[in-house]
Design a protein around this motif. Structure first.
Motif, mmCIF file in Angstrom:
data_model
loop_
_atom_site.group_PDB
_atom_site.id
_atom_site.type_symbol
_atom_site.label_atom_id
_atom_site.label_comp_id
_atom_site.label_asym_id
_atom_site.label_seq_id
_atom_site.Cartn_x
_atom_site.Cartn_y
_atom_site.Cartn_z
ATOM 1 N N GLY A 171 -12.876 3.523 -0.727
ATOM 2 C CA GLY A 171 -11.916 4.533 -0.304
ATOM 3 C C GLY A 171 -12.539 5.862 0.075
ATOM 4 N N GLN A 172 -13.837 5.909 0.298
ATOM 5 C CA GLN A 172 -14.504 7.173 0.611
ATOM 6 C C GLN A 172 -14.823 7.326 2.103
ATOM 7 O OE1 GLN A 172 -14.785 9.500 -1.923
ATOM 8 N NE2 GLN A 172 -13.541 7.900 -2.872
ATOM 9 N N GLU A 173 -14.903 6.220 2.840
ATOM 10 C CA GLU A 173 -15.072 6.309 4.289
ATOM 11 C C GLU A 173 -13.833 7.025 4.832
ATOM 12 O OE1 GLU A 173 -14.792 5.208 8.480
ATOM 13 O OE2 GLU A 173 -13.347 4.775 6.912
ATOM 14 N N VAL A 174 -14.030 8.007 5.691
ATOM 15 C CA VAL A 174 -12.961 8.947 6.058
ATOM 16 C C VAL A 174 -11.716 8.258 6.592
ATOM 17 C CG1 VAL A 174 -12.326 10.844 7.588
ATOM 18 C CG2 VAL A 174 -14.536 10.874 6.437
ATOM 19 N N ASP A 175 -11.876 7.385 7.566
ATOM 20 C CA ASP A 175 -10.713 6.757 8.179
ATOM 21 C C ASP A 175 -9.976 5.848 7.197
ATOM 22 O OD1 ASP A 175 -11.120 8.037 10.598
ATOM 23 O OD2 ASP A 175 -12.361 6.430 11.401
ATOM 24 N N ALA A 176 -10.722 5.131 6.367
ATOM 25 C CA ALA A 176 -10.099 4.274 5.359
ATOM 26 C C ALA A 176 -9.340 5.113 4.343
ATOM 27 C CB ALA A 176 -11.154 3.413 4.663
ATOM 28 N N ASN A 177 -9.940 6.251 3.962
ATOM 29 C CA ASN A 177 -9.306 7.134 2.989
ATOM 30 C C ASN A 177 -7.989 7.700 3.524
ATOM 31 O OD1 ASN A 177 -8.872 10.041 1.894
ATOM 32 N ND2 ASN A 177 -10.205 9.098 0.369
ATOM 33 N N VAL A 178 -8.025 8.198 4.749
ATOM 34 C CA VAL A 178 -6.823 8.780 5.353
ATOM 35 C C VAL A 178 -5.736 7.722 5.500
ATOM 36 C CG1 VAL A 178 -5.875 9.809 7.455
ATOM 37 C CG2 VAL A 178 -8.041 10.637 6.529
ATOM 38 N N PHE A 179 -6.121 6.546 5.980
ATOM 39 C CA PHE A 179 -5.138 5.488 6.177
ATOM 40 C C PHE A 179 -4.499 5.074 4.851
ATOM 41 C CE2 PHE A 179 -3.982 0.999 6.209
ATOM 42 C CZ PHE A 179 -3.036 1.000 7.214
ATOM 43 N N ALA A 180 -5.327 4.868 3.833
ATOM 44 C CA ALA A 180 -4.809 4.425 2.532
ATOM 45 C C ALA A 180 -3.826 5.438 1.948
ATOM 46 C CB ALA A 180 -5.967 4.190 1.561
ATOM 47 N N ASN A 181 -4.163 6.710 2.035
ATOM 48 C CA ASN A 181 -3.259 7.731 1.511
ATOM 49 C C ASN A 181 -1.980 7.854 2.339
ATOM 50 O OD1 ASN A 181 -4.400 9.151 -0.929
ATOM 51 N ND2 ASN A 181 -6.181 9.216 0.408
ATOM 52 N N ASP A 182 -2.075 7.611 3.640
ATOM 53 C CA ASP A 182 -0.879 7.607 4.479
ATOM 54 C C ASP A 182 0.065 6.470 4.091
ATOM 55 O OD1 ASP A 182 -1.697 9.827 5.871
ATOM 56 O OD2 ASP A 182 -2.357 8.731 7.656
ATOM 57 N N VAL A 183 -0.502 5.324 3.732
ATOM 58 C CA VAL A 183 0.313 4.196 3.272
ATOM 59 C C VAL A 183 1.132 4.600 2.056
ATOM 60 C CG1 VAL A 183 0.231 1.916 2.175
ATOM 61 C CG2 VAL A 183 -1.124 2.355 4.235
ATOM 62 N N VAL A 184 0.481 5.256 1.103
ATOM 63 C CA VAL A 184 1.184 5.679 -0.109
ATOM 64 C C VAL A 184 2.302 6.658 0.215
ATOM 65 C CG1 VAL A 184 0.952 6.905 -2.302
ATOM 66 C CG2 VAL A 184 -0.802 5.278 -1.597
ATOM 67 N N THR A 185 2.011 7.646 1.041
ATOM 68 C CA THR A 185 3.005 8.663 1.379
ATOM 69 C C THR A 185 4.221 8.055 2.065
ATOM 70 O OG1 THR A 185 1.281 10.347 1.617
ATOM 71 C CG2 THR A 185 3.399 10.798 2.656
ATOM 72 N N ALA A 186 3.972 7.252 3.103
ATOM 73 C CA ALA A 186 5.072 6.683 3.885
ATOM 74 C C ALA A 186 5.888 5.680 3.078
ATOM 75 C CB ALA A 186 4.524 6.018 5.143
ATOM 76 N N GLN A 187 5.202 4.814 2.354
ATOM 77 C CA GLN A 187 5.933 3.741 1.679
ATOM 78 C C GLN A 187 6.616 4.222 0.406
ATOM 79 O OE1 GLN A 187 4.439 -0.199 1.822
ATOM 80 N NE2 GLN A 187 3.346 0.117 3.733
ATOM 81 N N THR A 188 6.087 5.242 -0.234
ATOM 82 C CA THR A 188 6.798 5.841 -1.366
ATOM 83 C C THR A 188 8.108 6.458 -0.888
ATOM 84 O OG1 THR A 188 4.739 6.304 -2.558
ATOM 85 C CG2 THR A 188 6.680 7.558 -3.215
ATOM 86 N N ALA A 189 8.065 7.161 0.240
ATOM 87 C CA ALA A 189 9.285 7.764 0.798
ATOM 88 C C ALA A 189 10.298 6.695 1.175
ATOM 89 C CB ALA A 189 8.937 8.616 2.007
ATOM 90 N N GLU A 190 9.831 5.594 1.772
ATOM 91 C CA GLU A 190 10.749 4.525 2.181
ATOM 92 C C GLU A 190 11.351 3.811 0.988
ATOM 93 O OE1 GLU A 190 8.685 3.635 6.540
ATOM 94 O OE2 GLU A 190 8.411 2.205 4.899
ATOM 95 N N ILE A 191 10.610 3.689 -0.105
ATOM 96 C CA ILE A 191 11.182 3.097 -1.317
ATOM 97 C C ILE A 191 12.352 3.945 -1.811
ATOM 98 C CG2 ILE A 191 10.756 2.720 -3.788
ATOM 99 C CD1 ILE A 191 8.023 1.583 -2.994
ATOM 100 N N GLY A 192 12.207 5.264 -1.759
ATOM 101 C CA GLY A 192 13.305 6.148 -2.152
ATOM 102 C C GLY A 192 14.537 5.922 -1.289
ATOM 103 N N ILE A 193 14.328 5.760 0.019
ATOM 104 C CA ILE A 193 15.449 5.497 0.925
ATOM 105 C C ILE A 193 16.102 4.159 0.587
ATOM 106 C CG2 ILE A 193 16.057 4.993 3.332
ATOM 107 C CD1 ILE A 193 13.774 6.938 4.136
ATOM 108 N N MET A 194 15.296 3.146 0.349
ATOM 109 C CA MET A 194 15.844 1.813 0.064
ATOM 110 C C MET A 194 16.603 1.772 -1.249
ATOM 111 S SD MET A 194 13.005 -0.831 1.615
ATOM 112 C CE MET A 194 11.529 -0.116 0.890
ATOM 113 N N ARG A 195 16.133 2.473 -2.244
ATOM 114 C CA ARG A 195 16.878 2.536 -3.509
ATOM 115 C C ARG A 195 18.249 3.178 -3.298
ATOM 116 N NH1 ARG A 195 12.043 4.479 -7.528
ATOM 117 N NH2 ARG A 195 11.253 2.419 -8.085
ATOM 118 N N ARG A 196 18.289 4.217 -2.476
ATOM 119 C CA ARG A 196 19.562 4.867 -2.195
ATOM 120 C C ARG A 196 20.496 3.924 -1.438
ATOM 121 N NH1 ARG A 196 21.083 7.206 2.301
ATOM 122 N NH2 ARG A 196 18.960 7.482 3.082
#
Length: 204
Positions: A171-196
């Motif tokens: 997770g230290q290579e720049v592009d892999a790091n950015v992508f992985a963290n973007d996955v967390v941000t986007a999918q955490t937000a979508e889980i909140g929407i789906m629960r609602r």
């Protein structure tokens, strides 16, 4: 750029605190991964690790199944809000698959195609039986099955990122790091929407 472990740990803890509905969504989660392609060889001095390659390969299959799930919403009578979410997932994850494939090819690694979800089972992915049930469901029954299944699916993706950052040097290579963290941000937000959206469905 350093791995953002505290953010991911918070997201995982938040998901696990989601109560009985989330716990039931987690049941039957398959944590195994069926390997595809040639053995992974990491060149000396590479900025990435074997765990990075496995993450990208596995997440391609993971995203590919989410796209299959999302495309079912159009034909199976999903309500407008569920349909809007499913289209968002489809439209965001298709280009992300291209990003992951390009990353793997850039480093001379095997890049699975979108059919890989049939042969790889990552955290949170639906079983063949669950996919069949979803594909034959209609209306409100589909809405509920889709939301519960996609919550499980997204939670699995977040766990994959958490596991990536726990692997030594990963997770230290720049592009892999950015992508992985973007996955967390986007999918955490979508889980909140789906629960609602789940709370707005008519009772069974």
């Amino acid at each position: 750029m350093m791995a953002q472990r505290p953010i991911i740990a918070f997201a995982v803890c938040s998901l696990l605190a989601g109560g009985a509905s989330f716990a039931s969504a987690q049941s039957g989660m398959d944590h195994s991964m069926h390997r595809m392609g040639p053995e992974i060889v990491i060149p000396k001095g590479a900025l990435y690790t074997k765990a990075d390659v496995e993450f990208m390969q596995g997440m391609i299959a993971h995203h590919a199944q989410a796209i299959v799930m999302s495309k079912l919403a159009e034909a199976n009578g999903a309500n407008p809000q569920v349909l809007k979410l499913s289209r968002k997932i489809d439209q965001s994850q298709v280009p992300e698959i291209h990003i992951m494939q390009d990353w793997l090819r850039r480093y001379g690694q095997f890049a699975p195609d979108t059919a890989s979800w049939h042969d790889m089972r990552m955290d949170g992915m639906l079983t063949d039986a669950e996919i069949k049930e979803l594909s034959t469901s209609k209306g409100v029954v589909f809405d509920r099955a889709f939301l519960v299944g996609m919550i499980k699916h997204h939670a699995g993706a977040i766990k994959m990122v958490d596991d990536l950052f726990k692997a030594p040097g990963a997770g230290q290579e720049v592009d892999a790091n950015v992508f992985a963290n973007d996955v967390v941000t986007a999918q955490t937000a979508e889980i909140g929407i789906m629960r609602r959206l789940l709370t707005q469905l008519p009772p069974k």
